[in-house]
Write a protein that holds these residues in place. Structure first.
Motif, PDB file in Angstrom:
ATOM      1  N   UNK A  53      38.909  45.342  -1.817  1.00  0.00           N
ATOM      2  CA  UNK A  53      39.289  43.931  -1.793  1.00  0.00           C
ATOM      3  C   UNK A  53      40.537  43.720  -2.642  1.00  0.00           C
ATOM      4  N   UNK A  54      41.346  42.750  -2.240  1.00  0.00           N
ATOM      5  CA  UNK A  54      42.544  42.372  -2.993  1.00  0.00           C
ATOM      6  C   UNK A  54      42.384  40.904  -3.389  1.00  0.00           C
ATOM      7  N   UNK A  55      42.530  40.627  -4.677  1.00  0.00           N
ATOM      8  CA  UNK A  55      42.358  39.282  -5.210  1.00  0.00           C
ATOM      9  C   UNK A  55      43.727  38.707  -5.568  1.00  0.00           C
ATOM     10  N   UNK A  56      44.036  37.534  -5.047  1.00  0.00           N
ATOM     11  CA  UNK A  56      45.336  36.923  -5.291  1.00  0.00           C
ATOM     12  C   UNK A  56      45.138  35.635  -6.090  1.00  0.00           C
ATOM     13  N   UNK A  57      45.805  35.555  -7.237  1.00  0.00           N
ATOM     14  CA  UNK A  57      45.608  34.469  -8.191  1.00  0.00           C
ATOM     15  C   UNK A  57      46.924  33.747  -8.447  1.00  0.00           C
ATOM     16  N   UNK A  58      46.879  32.428  -8.410  1.00  0.00           N
ATOM     17  CA  UNK A  58      48.015  31.614  -8.840  1.00  0.00           C
ATOM     18  C   UNK A  58      47.698  31.084 -10.236  1.00  0.00           C
ATOM     19  N   UNK A  68      42.625  33.430  -3.647  1.00  0.00           N
ATOM     20  CA  UNK A  68      42.177  33.855  -2.327  1.00  0.00           C
ATOM     21  C   UNK A  68      41.920  35.359  -2.372  1.00  0.00           C
ATOM     22  N   UNK A  69      41.094  35.819  -1.442  1.00  0.00           N
ATOM     23  CA  UNK A  69      40.730  37.240  -1.410  1.00  0.00           C
ATOM     24  C   UNK A  69      41.049  37.811  -0.044  1.00  0.00           C
ATOM     25  N   UNK A  70      41.628  39.012  -0.033  1.00  0.00           N
ATOM     26  CA  UNK A  70      41.965  39.702   1.196  1.00  0.00           C
ATOM     27  C   UNK A  70      41.020  40.882   1.387  1.00  0.00           C
ATOM     28  N   UNK A  71      40.476  41.008   2.602  1.00  0.00           N
ATOM     29  CA  UNK A  71      39.545  42.094   2.918  1.00  0.00           C
ATOM     30  C   UNK A  71      40.050  42.877   4.125  1.00  0.00           C
ATOM     31  N   UNK A  72      40.004  44.201   4.078  1.00  0.00           N
ATOM     32  CA  UNK A  72      40.402  44.988   5.248  1.00  0.00           C
ATOM     33  C   UNK A  72      39.374  44.837   6.372  1.00  0.00           C
ATOM     34  N   UNK A  73      39.851  44.798   7.596  1.00  0.00           N
ATOM     35  CA  UNK A  73      38.939  44.704   8.740  1.00  0.00           C
ATOM     36  C   UNK A  73      38.520  46.072   9.258  1.00  0.00           C
ATOM     37  N   UNK A  74      38.987  47.128   8.606  1.00  0.00           N
ATOM     38  CA  UNK A  74      38.619  48.481   9.009  1.00  0.00           C
ATOM     39  C   UNK A  74      37.252  48.887   8.452  1.00  0.00           C
ATOM     40  N   UNK A  75      36.624  47.982   7.716  1.00  0.00           N
ATOM     41  CA  UNK A  75      35.259  48.179   7.240  1.00  0.00           C
ATOM     42  C   UNK A  75      34.534  46.831   7.342  1.00  0.00           C
ATOM     43  N   UNK A  76      33.253  46.816   7.072  1.00  0.00           N
ATOM     44  CA  UNK A  76      32.484  45.576   7.162  1.00  0.00           C
ATOM     45  C   UNK A  76      33.147  44.473   6.334  1.00  0.00           C
ATOM     46  N   UNK A  77      33.243  43.273   6.915  1.00  0.00           N
ATOM     47  CA  UNK A  77      33.824  42.141   6.208  1.00  0.00           C
ATOM     48  C   UNK A  77      33.049  40.878   6.548  1.00  0.00           C
ATOM     49  N   UNK A  78      33.477  39.762   6.000  1.00  0.00           N
ATOM     50  CA  UNK A  78      32.698  38.526   6.076  1.00  0.00           C
ATOM     51  C   UNK A  78      32.390  38.122   7.516  1.00  0.00           C
ATOM     52  N   UNK A  79      33.383  38.154   8.390  1.00  0.00           N
ATOM     53  CA  UNK A  79      33.173  37.704   9.767  1.00  0.00           C
ATOM     54  C   UNK A  79      32.144  38.558  10.491  1.00  0.00           C
ATOM     55  N   UNK A  80      32.205  39.861  10.313  1.00  0.00           N
ATOM     56  CA  UNK A  80      31.310  40.746  11.068  1.00  0.00           C
ATOM     57  C   UNK A  80      29.905  40.802  10.482  1.00  0.00           C
ATOM     58  N   UNK A  81      29.773  40.565   9.172  1.00  0.00           N
ATOM     59  CA  UNK A  81      28.478  40.759   8.524  1.00  0.00           C
ATOM     60  C   UNK A  81      27.734  39.463   8.235  1.00  0.00           C
ATOM     61  N   UNK A  82      28.450  38.383   7.988  1.00  0.00           N
ATOM     62  CA  UNK A  82      27.802  37.131   7.564  1.00  0.00           C
ATOM     63  C   UNK A  82      28.037  35.999   8.555  1.00  0.00           C
ATOM     64  N   UNK A  83      29.226  35.925   9.121  1.00  0.00           N
ATOM     65  CA  UNK A  83      29.607  34.802   9.983  1.00  0.00           C
ATOM     66  C   UNK A  83      29.768  35.244  11.431  1.00  0.00           C
ATOM     67  N   UNK A  84      28.904  36.135  11.875  1.00  0.00           N
ATOM     68  CA  UNK A  84      29.047  36.717  13.214  1.00  0.00           C
ATOM     69  C   UNK A  84      28.900  35.685  14.327  1.00  0.00           C
TER      70      UNK A  84
END
Length: 212
Positions: A53-58, A68-84
């Protein structure tokens, strides 16, 4: 400025780590009503705060103003695991596609017009800059439907991935945003700020106000 940190780098700064998770709790549990995320310690932490995960802070005047947080889609992420239930068919994935999650602006920094604060536009400019430097040109975002129009106005190509659903007290639609250098130019123009927002290294310790 916007700082981009790995999870390990964030954990090495306890002041930043706690501020991030307290802000996430305030926004997503207390304001948006995502009660499944409730914790007695007032911190919002999930299984996607992993080592990729990559965390971006202002940071503004020694305070965490946005995140905000950036997640790679090449592994399990929020859309595929929680918000399917937010997508139809097969969601896009690949090294050029990341998921943007936990976009949050702290209450004291919500200025600006049409619901988009100056901190919010800095977050937007930040992920576009970050992506273009890494051959990333698409992000998946789960946000309110009105943000689809706002994204189009900023010259993102916006493609809904499914039907909107209700989470807590919010309507949410999963959307694929495609961007390029022109998008960054438009975002910078709307901000009236043309310098890069990405900073190197760590911010100063929170609470250390900078001279203006």
């Amino acid at each position: 400025m916007l700082f981009s940190l790995t999870t390990q780098e964030l954990m090495e700064r306890p002041d930043l780590w706690e501020a991030v998770h307290r802000l996430r709790y305030k926004i997503f549990v207390e304001e948006m009503g995502w009660t499944d995320l409730q914790r007695p310690d007032g911190l919002e932490i999930d299984q996607f705060d992993h080592d990729e995960a990559v965390h971006q802070l202002v940071i503004r005047n020694g305070e965490l103003a946005g995140y905000q947080r950036m997640l790679p889609t090449t592994r399990a992420h929020l859309l595929t695991e929680v918000l399917a239930d937010l997508y139809e068919g097969t969601p896009p994935s690949g090294p050029n596609v990341w998921e943007l999650t936990r976009y949050a602006v702290a209450p004291g920094f919500r200025d600006g017009k049409r619901g988009v604060s100056t901190v919010g536009t800095e977050l937007i400019a930040g992920f576009v800059e970050w992506g273009l430097k890494r051959n990333v040109n698409q992000v998946i975002i789960e946000f309110e439907p009105m943000w689809v129009l706002r994204a189009l106005q900023l010259h993102f190509l916006a493609k809904p991935l499914g039907y909107q659903r209700t989470y807590g007290n919010q309507q949410v639609v999963a959307t694929l945003l495609t961007f390029n250098e022109h998008t960054l130019d438009v975002v910078r123009s709307r901000r009236s700020h043309f310098a890069p927002v990405l900073a190197r290294g760590y911010p100063d310790r929170l609470g250390m106000r900078q001279a203006s």
